[in-house]
Design an enzyme around this catalytic site. Sequence first.
Site, PDB file in Angstrom:
ATOM      1  CG  ASP A   1      -1.838   1.228   1.259  1.00  0.00           C
ATOM      2  OD1 ASP A   1      -2.309   1.636   0.187  1.00  0.00           O
ATOM      3  OD2 ASP A   1      -2.096   1.778   2.346  1.00  0.00           O
ATOM      4  CB  SER A   2       0.165   4.741  -0.897  1.00  0.00           C
ATOM      5  OG  SER A   2      -1.096   4.806  -0.250  1.00  0.00           O
TER       6      SER A   2
ATOM      7  CE1 TYR B   1       2.785   5.864  -3.328  1.00  0.00           C
ATOM      8  CE2 TYR B   1       1.721   4.002  -4.394  1.00  0.00           C
ATOM      9  CZ  TYR B   1       2.825   4.562  -3.780  1.00  0.00           C
ATOM     10  OH  TYR B   1       3.953   3.806  -3.614  1.00  0.00           O
ATOM     11  N   GLY B   2      -2.916   9.246  -3.891  1.00  0.00           N
ATOM     12  CA  GLY B   2      -4.236   9.655  -4.392  1.00  0.00           C
ATOM     13  C   GLY B   2      -4.272  10.980  -5.124  1.00  0.00           C
TER      14      GLY B   2
ATOM     15  CB  CYS C   1      -2.902   0.871  -2.607  1.00  0.00           C
ATOM     16  SG  CYS C   1      -2.918   2.631  -3.023  1.00  0.00           S
ATOM     17  CG  ASN C   2      -9.358   1.217  -3.176  1.00  0.00           C
ATOM     18  OD1 ASN C   2     -10.306   0.672  -3.708  1.00  0.00           O
ATOM     19  ND2 ASN C   2      -9.049   0.986  -1.904  1.00  0.00           N
ATOM     20  CB  THR C   3      -4.497   5.361  -5.462  1.00  0.00           C
ATOM     21  OG1 THR C   3      -5.447   5.997  -4.600  1.00  0.00           O
ATOM     22  CG2 THR C   3      -3.992   6.359  -6.469  1.00  0.00           C
TER      23      THR C   3
ATOM     24  CD  GLU D   1      -2.051   8.756   6.655  1.00  0.00           C
ATOM     25  OE1 GLU D   1      -0.916   9.146   6.893  1.00  0.00           O
ATOM     26  OE2 GLU D   1      -2.324   7.607   6.265  1.00  0.00           O
TER      27      GLU D   1
ATOM     28  CB  CYS E   1     -10.005   5.145  -0.197  1.00  0.00           C
ATOM     29  SG  CYS E   1      -8.518   5.756   0.636  1.00  0.00           S
ATOM     30  CB  THR E   2      -6.768   0.857   1.855  1.00  0.00           C
ATOM     31  OG1 THR E   2      -5.824   1.852   1.465  1.00  0.00           O
ATOM     32  CG2 THR E   2      -6.836  -0.217   0.805  1.00  0.00           C
ATOM     33  CG  HIS E   3      -6.391   5.911   4.621  1.00  0.00           C
ATOM     34  ND1 HIS E   3      -5.520   5.309   3.752  1.00  0.00           N
ATOM     35  CD2 HIS E   3      -5.626   6.646   5.468  1.00  0.00           C
ATOM     36  CE1 HIS E   3      -4.282   5.671   4.062  1.00  0.00           C
ATOM     37  NE2 HIS E   3      -4.320   6.481   5.104  1.00  0.00           N
TER      38      HIS E   3
HETATM   39  N1  DGL Z   1      -4.069   3.780  -0.153  1.00  0.00           N
HETATM   40  C1  DGL Z   1      -4.738   4.807  -0.911  1.00  0.00           C
HETATM   41  C2  DGL Z   1      -5.985   4.221  -1.563  1.00  0.00           C
HETATM   42  O1  DGL Z   1      -6.490   3.188  -1.183  1.00  0.00           O
HETATM   43  C3  DGL Z   1      -5.106   6.008  -0.058  1.00  0.00           C
HETATM   44  C4  DGL Z   1      -3.928   6.819   0.424  1.00  0.00           C
HETATM   45  C5  DGL Z   1      -3.185   7.548  -0.686  1.00  0.00           C
HETATM   46  O2  DGL Z   1      -3.734   8.493  -1.275  1.00  0.00           O
HETATM   47  O3  DGL Z   1      -2.056   7.166  -0.946  1.00  0.00           O
HETATM   48  O4  DGL Z   1      -6.492   4.807  -2.490  1.00  0.00           O
END
Ligand code: DGL
Length: 278
Positions: free
Chosen positions: A11-12, A43-44, A75-77, A152, A190-192
């Site tokens: 993940d990011s 990453y988003g 990570c979705n992004t 975060e 999004c994983t958050h």
């Molecule tokens: N992990 C990213 C996602 O699932 C969210 C955090 C980021 O923007 O890097 O999209």
Amino acid sequence: MKNAPTIGVFDSGFGGLTVLRALTERMPRARFVFVGDTARLPYGSKSRRTVARYAAESAQFLVREQGAQFLVIACNTASALALDAIKDAVSVPVLGVIEPGAQAARAASQTGDVLVMATDATVQSHAYAAACGAQGLRAMEKACPLLVPLVEEGWTEHAVTEEVVRIYVNEMRAEAQARGMDADTLVLGCTHYPLLRPVIERVLAEGAGRAMRVIDSAESTAEAAVRLFDGQGRTREGAVAQTEIRCFATDSVEKFERLGSKFLGRPVGKVDLLDLGG
Ligand code: DGL
């Protein structure tokens, strides 16, 4: 331990630990190696090219240096923008979070209309709209860029976060209605966001709108991983007695240990610093 099945999870940042948590619940006898690219998060808000480069570097580290036999892009992004680049960079099977999320939405939705909350980059890629379209669903994607920083900050139960969620949800519902959609399912893209699920569900329950099913792509991805990897019996051959987790972060390991435990639902243990370059 050489033969223990090893699953690389990337993940990011910390959010992917929600996917790791769901994976360990379903594959208790595997070894997991997790990379959180915290130095280059978020990453988003970055371009496809940059996300693809970052993600390929982490994937190569997991496969070449950690011996991962299977990769989960938690990570979705990165899944939305870089799945093909990651598949090109390594020679093991790679699973992203978008496809399983869309499949779970199809199983949940009765109206065929779904909403997706995600980062800016994920929304601009329209990866969810495409994956949901392939499942015969109509999806509307909503960028919610303020949510990752709030998580975060640890503000998962906070009046400010609840108000921000309310604004996004109301805008999203109004836009969906204006498009003539009758959405009954919301995908947390999004994983958050699984950490905000209680707030999101509370806000969704306000007002007179249709009841919504909430899909956590972490859960659906873990189920898909079990079907793909564990389904071949691979975590039974040479399995470890209990889950082993090793975490790497590209920035402060202290912060990762502190925040990561919240996402994983238990202590992450010692975290190693990883330098992937700039
Ligand atoms: N992990 C990213 C996602 O699932 C969210 C955090 C980021 O923007 O890097 O999209």
